[in-house]
Design a protein around this motif. Structure first.
Motif, PDB file in Angstrom:
ATOM      1  N   VAL A  45       0.881  -1.161   0.000  1.00 61.39           N
ATOM      2  CA  VAL A  45       0.000   0.000   0.000  1.00 61.39           C
ATOM      3  C   VAL A  45       0.921   1.213   0.000  1.00 61.39           C
ATOM      4  N   VAL A  46       0.848   1.987  -1.087  1.00 62.22           N
ATOM      5  CA  VAL A  46       1.806   3.058  -1.339  1.00 62.22           C
ATOM      6  C   VAL A  46       1.092   4.408  -1.351  1.00 62.22           C
ATOM      7  N   GLY A  47       1.641   5.379  -0.616  1.00 66.12           N
ATOM      8  CA  GLY A  47       1.071   6.718  -0.588  1.00 66.12           C
ATOM      9  C   GLY A  47       1.022   7.327  -1.981  1.00 66.12           C
ATOM     10  N   GLY A  48      -0.112   7.906  -2.335  1.00 65.40           N
ATOM     11  CA  GLY A  48      -0.291   8.526  -3.644  1.00 65.40           C
ATOM     12  C   GLY A  48      -0.737   7.579  -4.729  1.00 65.40           C
ATOM     13  N   ILE A  49      -0.610   6.265  -4.479  1.00 71.06           N
ATOM     14  CA  ILE A  49      -0.987   5.264  -5.486  1.00 71.06           C
ATOM     15  C   ILE A  49      -2.097   4.365  -4.983  1.00 71.06           C
ATOM     16  N   GLY A  50      -1.923   3.812  -3.794  1.00 69.79           N
ATOM     17  CA  GLY A  50      -2.856   2.824  -3.266  1.00 69.79           C
ATOM     18  C   GLY A  50      -2.213   1.448  -3.282  1.00 69.79           C
ATOM     19  N   ARG A  51      -3.002   0.427  -3.585  1.00 70.72           N
ATOM     20  CA  ARG A  51      -2.531  -0.969  -3.551  1.00 70.72           C
ATOM     21  C   ARG A  51      -1.790  -1.333  -4.822  1.00 70.72           C
ATOM     22  N   LEU A  52      -0.623  -1.956  -4.659  1.00 68.65           N
ATOM     23  CA  LEU A  52       0.143  -2.488  -5.782  1.00 68.65           C
ATOM     24  C   LEU A  52       0.411  -3.965  -5.534  1.00 68.65           C
ATOM     25  N   LYS A  53      -0.007  -4.822  -6.457  1.00 68.51           N
ATOM     26  CA  LYS A  53       0.366  -6.229  -6.366  1.00 68.51           C
ATOM     27  C   LYS A  53       1.794  -6.339  -6.879  1.00 68.51           C
ATOM     28  N   LEU A  54       2.656  -6.925  -6.065  1.00 71.59           N
ATOM     29  CA  LEU A  54       4.072  -7.032  -6.408  1.00 71.59           C
ATOM     30  C   LEU A  54       4.320  -8.349  -7.119  1.00 71.59           C
ATOM     31  N   ASP A  55       4.229  -8.319  -8.446  1.00 75.17           N
ATOM     32  CA  ASP A  55       4.397  -9.535  -9.243  1.00 75.17           C
ATOM     33  C   ASP A  55       5.762 -10.180  -9.035  1.00 75.17           C
ATOM     34  N   GLU A  56       6.781  -9.368  -8.780  1.00 76.90           N
ATOM     35  CA  GLU A  56       8.127  -9.919  -8.546  1.00 76.90           C
ATOM     36  C   GLU A  56       8.179 -10.825  -7.320  1.00 76.90           C
ATOM     37  N   LEU A  57       7.232 -10.662  -6.409  1.00 75.66           N
ATOM     38  CA  LEU A  57       7.223 -11.444  -5.168  1.00 75.66           C
ATOM     39  C   LEU A  57       5.996 -12.341  -5.057  1.00 75.66           C
ATOM     40  N   SER A  58       5.141 -12.359  -6.081  1.00 74.65           N
ATOM     41  CA  SER A  58       3.873 -13.095  -6.047  1.00 74.65           C
ATOM     42  C   SER A  58       3.852 -14.216  -7.078  1.00 74.65           C
ATOM     43  N   GLY A  59       2.794 -15.028  -7.014  1.00 75.97           N
ATOM     44  CA  GLY A  59       2.596 -16.105  -7.993  1.00 75.97           C
ATOM     45  C   GLY A  59       3.737 -17.103  -7.977  1.00 75.97           C
ATOM     46  N   ASP A  60       4.313 -17.400  -9.147  1.00 76.96           N
ATOM     47  CA  ASP A  60       5.415 -18.355  -9.236  1.00 76.96           C
ATOM     48  C   ASP A  60       6.664 -17.883  -8.493  1.00 76.96           C
ATOM     49  N   ASN A  61       6.752 -16.598  -8.220  1.00 78.66           N
ATOM     50  CA  ASN A  61       7.901 -16.044  -7.495  1.00 78.66           C
ATOM     51  C   ASN A  61       7.711 -16.095  -5.977  1.00 78.66           C
ATOM     52  N   TYR A  62       6.547 -16.563  -5.524  1.00 74.53           N
ATOM     53  CA  TYR A  62       6.225 -16.631  -4.095  1.00 74.53           C
ATOM     54  C   TYR A  62       6.718 -17.950  -3.537  1.00 74.53           C
ATOM     55  N   ASP A  63       7.582 -17.877  -2.523  1.00 73.24           N
ATOM     56  CA  ASP A  63       8.111 -19.106  -1.927  1.00 73.24           C
ATOM     57  C   ASP A  63       7.403 -19.436  -0.625  1.00 73.24           C
ATOM     58  N   THR A  64       7.721 -18.714   0.414  1.00 70.77           N
ATOM     59  CA  THR A  64       7.207 -18.950   1.746  1.00 70.77           C
ATOM     60  C   THR A  64       6.698 -17.622   2.297  1.00 70.77           C
ATOM     61  N   PRO A  65       5.614 -17.631   3.100  1.00 71.67           N
ATOM     62  CA  PRO A  65       5.139 -16.368   3.666  1.00 71.67           C
ATOM     63  C   PRO A  65       6.268 -15.579   4.330  1.00 71.67           C
ATOM     64  N   ALA A  66       6.284 -14.296   4.055  1.00 71.83           N
ATOM     65  CA  ALA A  66       7.244 -13.347   4.642  1.00 71.83           C
ATOM     66  C   ALA A  66       8.700 -13.710   4.394  1.00 71.83           C
ATOM     67  N   GLU A  67       8.981 -14.403   3.286  1.00 77.93           N
ATOM     68  CA  GLU A  67      10.365 -14.731   2.961  1.00 77.93           C
ATOM     69  C   GLU A  67      11.048 -13.577   2.223  1.00 77.93           C
ATOM     70  N   TRP A  68      10.313 -12.550   1.906  1.00 73.90           N
ATOM     71  CA  TRP A  68      10.870 -11.372   1.246  1.00 73.90           C
ATOM     72  C   TRP A  68      11.410 -10.420   2.312  1.00 73.90           C
ATOM     73  N   SER A  69      12.289  -9.527   1.897  1.00 72.83           N
ATOM     74  CA  SER A  69      12.830  -8.521   2.815  1.00 72.83           C
ATOM     75  C   SER A  69      12.247  -7.150   2.460  1.00 72.83           C
ATOM     76  N   ASN A  70      12.446  -6.183   3.338  1.00 74.07           N
ATOM     77  CA  ASN A  70      12.017  -4.818   3.032  1.00 74.07           C
ATOM     78  C   ASN A  70      12.686  -4.323   1.754  1.00 74.07           C
ATOM     79  N   ALA A  71      13.952  -4.678   1.569  1.00 79.19           N
ATOM     80  CA  ALA A  71      14.671  -4.270   0.356  1.00 79.19           C
ATOM     81  C   ALA A  71      14.014  -4.874  -0.890  1.00 79.19           C
ATOM     82  N   ASP A  72      13.536  -6.135  -0.793  1.00 75.11           N
ATOM     83  CA  ASP A  72      12.833  -6.762  -1.917  1.00 75.11           C
ATOM     84  C   ASP A  72      11.566  -5.985  -2.270  1.00 75.11           C
ATOM     85  N   VAL A  73      10.835  -5.552  -1.245  1.00 70.44           N
ATOM     86  CA  VAL A  73       9.597  -4.792  -1.456  1.00 70.44           C
ATOM     87  C   VAL A  73       9.915  -3.441  -2.090  1.00 70.44           C
TER      88      VAL A  73
END
Length: 83
Positions: A45-73
């Motif tokens: 959820v980004v100020g000025g934009i709203g909700r963004l689905k992060l394809d780089e971290l979703s779908g086939d790129n999704y491994d384990t819940p919360a396995e991404w870092s703040n830097a990844d986001v």
């Protein structure tokens, strides 16, 4: 969670849903990160934009819940803004 932010070197225009062009400048704040394991989605959820689905971290790129870092986001949001 404290907010994450991205500093834009120049103004960027992005298209939101429903379709609307928004010009962003300076600091862009990521207000919230939502991890939906059942749907293999990470959303920012980004100020000025709203909700963004992060394809780089979703779908086939999704491994384990919360396995991404703040830097990844931050990278995924930056890539969407710059695309």
């Amino acid at each position: 969670m404290s907010n994450l932010s991205i500093n834009l070197s120049s103004a960027k225009t992005v298209v939101t849903q429903p379709e609307e062009s928004v010009t962003l400048e300076g600091e862009v704040v990521i207000r919230r990160i939502v991890d939906i394991p059942g749907e293999k989605q990470v959303i920012a959820v980004v100020g000025g934009i709203g909700r963004l689905k992060l394809d780089e971290l979703s779908g086939d790129n999704y491994d384990t819940p919360a396995e991404w870092s703040n830097a990844d986001v931050v990278t995924a949001v930056t890539n969407i803004i710059n695309s």
